[in-house]
Design a protein around this motif. Structure first.
Motif, short mmCIF file in Angstrom:
data_model
loop_
_atom_site.label_atom_id
_atom_site.label_comp_id
_atom_site.label_asym_id
_atom_site.label_seq_id
_atom_site.Cartn_x
_atom_site.Cartn_y
_atom_site.Cartn_z
N ILE A 97 45.42 -8.23 -25.30
CA ILE A 97 46.63 -8.36 -24.48
C ILE A 97 46.29 -9.11 -23.20
O ILE A 97 45.16 -9.04 -22.70
CB ILE A 97 47.19 -6.95 -24.16
CG1 ILE A 97 48.62 -7.02 -23.62
CG2 ILE A 97 46.28 -6.19 -23.22
CD1 ILE A 97 49.31 -5.66 -23.58
N TRP A 98 47.27 -9.84 -22.68
CA TRP A 98 47.10 -10.52 -21.40
C TRP A 98 47.40 -9.55 -20.27
O TRP A 98 48.42 -8.85 -20.29
CB TRP A 98 48.03 -11.73 -21.30
CG TRP A 98 47.57 -12.93 -22.07
CD1 TRP A 98 48.04 -13.36 -23.28
CD2 TRP A 98 46.55 -13.85 -21.67
NE1 TRP A 98 47.37 -14.49 -23.67
CE2 TRP A 98 46.46 -14.83 -22.70
CE3 TRP A 98 45.72 -13.96 -20.56
CZ2 TRP A 98 45.56 -15.89 -22.64
CZ3 TRP A 98 44.83 -15.03 -20.50
CH2 TRP A 98 44.75 -15.97 -21.53
N VAL A 99 46.52 -9.53 -19.28
CA VAL A 99 46.66 -8.64 -18.12
C VAL A 99 46.81 -9.48 -16.87
O VAL A 99 46.07 -10.45 -16.67
CB VAL A 99 45.43 -7.72 -17.98
CG1 VAL A 99 45.61 -6.77 -16.81
CG2 VAL A 99 45.19 -6.94 -19.27
N HIS A 100 47.77 -9.12 -16.02
CA HIS A 100 47.94 -9.77 -14.72
C HIS A 100 47.26 -8.91 -13.66
O HIS A 100 47.51 -7.69 -13.59
CB HIS A 100 49.42 -9.92 -14.37
CG HIS A 100 50.16 -10.85 -15.26
ND1 HIS A 100 51.45 -11.26 -15.01
CD2 HIS A 100 49.79 -11.48 -16.43
CE1 HIS A 100 51.85 -12.08 -15.96
NE2 HIS A 100 50.86 -12.22 -16.84
N ILE A 101 46.42 -9.51 -12.86
CA ILE A 101 45.72 -8.79 -11.78
C ILE A 101 46.27 -9.30 -10.45
O ILE A 101 46.14 -10.48 -10.12
CB ILE A 101 44.20 -9.01 -11.85
CG1 ILE A 101 43.68 -8.68 -13.26
CG2 ILE A 101 43.49 -8.16 -10.80
CD1 ILE A 101 42.20 -8.99 -13.45
N CYS A 155 45.22 -0.07 -12.29
CA CYS A 155 44.71 -0.88 -11.18
C CYS A 155 43.20 -1.01 -11.29
O CYS A 155 42.54 -0.30 -12.06
CB CYS A 155 45.08 -0.24 -9.84
SG CYS A 155 44.25 1.34 -9.55
N VAL A 156 42.66 -1.93 -10.52
CA VAL A 156 41.22 -2.02 -10.30
C VAL A 156 41.01 -2.12 -8.79
O VAL A 156 41.89 -2.56 -8.05
CB VAL A 156 40.58 -3.24 -11.00
CG1 VAL A 156 40.68 -3.10 -12.51
CG2 VAL A 156 41.24 -4.52 -10.55
N VAL A 157 39.87 -1.69 -8.33
CA VAL A 157 39.54 -1.76 -6.91
C VAL A 157 38.54 -2.88 -6.70
O VAL A 157 37.47 -2.90 -7.32
CB VAL A 157 38.97 -0.42 -6.40
CG1 VAL A 157 38.57 -0.55 -4.93
CG2 VAL A 157 39.99 0.69 -6.58
N ASP A 162 32.37 -8.35 2.86
CA ASP A 162 32.94 -8.95 4.07
C ASP A 162 34.33 -8.44 4.41
O ASP A 162 34.96 -8.93 5.34
CB ASP A 162 32.99 -10.47 3.92
CG ASP A 162 33.87 -10.90 2.76
OD1 ASP A 162 34.01 -10.10 1.80
OD2 ASP A 162 34.42 -12.02 2.81
N ALA A 163 34.85 -7.48 3.64
CA ALA A 163 36.21 -7.01 3.90
C ALA A 163 36.39 -5.61 3.32
O ALA A 163 35.58 -5.12 2.54
CB ALA A 163 37.24 -7.96 3.30
N LYS A 164 37.49 -4.99 3.72
CA LYS A 164 37.82 -3.67 3.22
C LYS A 164 38.19 -3.75 1.74
O LYS A 164 38.78 -4.73 1.28
CB LYS A 164 39.00 -3.11 4.02
CG LYS A 164 39.43 -1.71 3.63
CD LYS A 164 40.61 -1.27 4.48
CE LYS A 164 41.09 0.12 4.06
NZ LYS A 164 42.25 0.56 4.88
N ALA A 165 37.82 -2.73 0.99
CA ALA A 165 38.16 -2.70 -0.44
C ALA A 165 39.67 -2.77 -0.62
O ALA A 165 40.43 -2.18 0.16
CB ALA A 165 37.60 -1.45 -1.08
N SER A 166 40.12 -3.50 -1.63
CA SER A 166 41.55 -3.65 -1.86
C SER A 166 41.93 -3.16 -3.24
O SER A 166 41.16 -3.27 -4.20
CB SER A 166 41.96 -5.12 -1.68
OG SER A 166 41.19 -5.95 -2.53
N LEU A 167 43.14 -2.63 -3.34
CA LEU A 167 43.68 -2.12 -4.59
C LEU A 167 44.41 -3.26 -5.30
O LEU A 167 45.29 -3.91 -4.72
CB LEU A 167 44.64 -0.97 -4.31
CG LEU A 167 45.04 -0.08 -5.49
CD1 LEU A 167 43.82 0.66 -6.03
CD2 LEU A 167 46.11 0.92 -5.03
N CYS A 168 44.06 -3.49 -6.55
CA CYS A 168 44.64 -4.61 -7.31
C CYS A 168 45.45 -4.05 -8.49
O CYS A 168 44.88 -3.62 -9.49
CB CYS A 168 43.54 -5.52 -7.84
SG CYS A 168 42.44 -6.17 -6.56
N PRO A 169 46.78 -4.03 -8.36
CA PRO A 169 47.63 -3.51 -9.45
C PRO A 169 47.53 -4.37 -10.69
O PRO A 169 47.31 -5.58 -10.62
CB PRO A 169 49.04 -3.57 -8.85
CG PRO A 169 48.84 -3.67 -7.38
CD PRO A 169 47.57 -4.44 -7.19
N LEU A 170 47.72 -3.74 -11.84
CA LEU A 170 47.68 -4.42 -13.12
C LEU A 170 49.05 -4.38 -13.79
O LEU A 170 49.80 -3.41 -13.65
CB LEU A 170 46.67 -3.77 -14.06
CG LEU A 170 45.22 -3.67 -13.58
CD1 LEU A 170 44.37 -2.95 -14.63
CD2 LEU A 170 44.65 -5.03 -13.26
#
Length: 232
Positions: A97-101, A155-157, A162-170
């Motif tokens: 399946i194709w996943v959008h990050i 999601c993935v983190v 160099d920056a704060k961790a960000s939450l990446c919705p899927l």
């Protein structure tokens, strides 16, 4: 049926005659490869298990690459047919399946990062970062094969020094029927054996995990095995 019979045989001691092998040559007993691959049609060979034949290997490959496929919201699990396997050798457990990050910094919109993040969802098949004409788009797109017996990942983190961790919705393209309560593919929340049926309940999963449905070509794109999930 074959599985249960084989399990019974595994407990037995065989006679010398029973252990004599029947030696055959493939050209004498096997269906010719061209007939096996290109005889058009859909054949049910056991309940919810079908053999689908297409006009050419190219058409079959096209169908397998463009999945997942569904009918009335139920997933058709597809695998390329192998004339040397029995119907019990197919698990139909993995879906491509194709996943959008989403929420990726523009400077990190690379195939390398798409592969790294996609690997947390499943086995990466290919990436599509849409870099034509300098347009990186709003998300990264990666095709993965993942185990449908596991919960959908939401999601993935992304962590970097160099920056704060960000939450990446899927989000998932052509995501078939799944439970908004437990996050498993194959049935709705009403049929879920583990989700309590409470009025006004807020679920941990939802339709937001689906991307807008893309347009499908009318042409079917020689042979694969198929099973419909979500039905008895």
């Amino acid at each position: 049926m074959a599985d249960s019979l084989l399990s019974k045989l595994g407990e037995l001691t065989f006679t010398a005659k029973e252990q004599d092998a029947v030696v055959v040559t493939l050209d004498a007993v096997a269906i010719p490869a061209e007939d096996f691959a290109c005889s058009l049609g859909i054949y049910e060979i056991s309940p919810n298990f079908f053999l689908i034949a297409f006009a050419s290997p190219a058409n079959r490959t096209n169908v397998l690459k463009r999945g997942p496929w569904d009918f009335q919201k139920y997933w058709f699990a597809l695998e390329q047919a192998d004339p040397n396997r029995t119907i019990h050798d197919y698990s139909f457990q993995h879906m491509c399946i194709w996943v959008h990050i989403h929420n990726i910094p523009l400077s990190l919109m690379t195939a390398a990062l798409a592969r790294a993040l996609g690997a947390s969802v499943g086995k990466v098949i290919m990436t599509d970062t849409r870099l034509e004409d300098g347009n990186m788009g709003e998300f990264m797109r990666v095709r993965v094969s993942f185990d449908t017996s596991k919960l959908l990942r939401r999601c993935v983190v992304l962590s970097r020094p160099d920056a704060k961790a960000s939450l990446c919705p899927l989000q998932y393209e052509r995501l078939p029927l799944f439970c908004h309560g437990c996050g498993l593919i194959g049935y709705s929340v009403l049929a879920c054996p583990t989700t309590p049926k409470v009025e006004g309940q807020k679920f941990q999963y939802g339709a937001w995990l689906r991307t807008p449905l893309p347009k499908r070509s009318a042409s079917w794109t020689t042979l694969c095995c198929w099973r419909r999930y979500g039905c008895s």
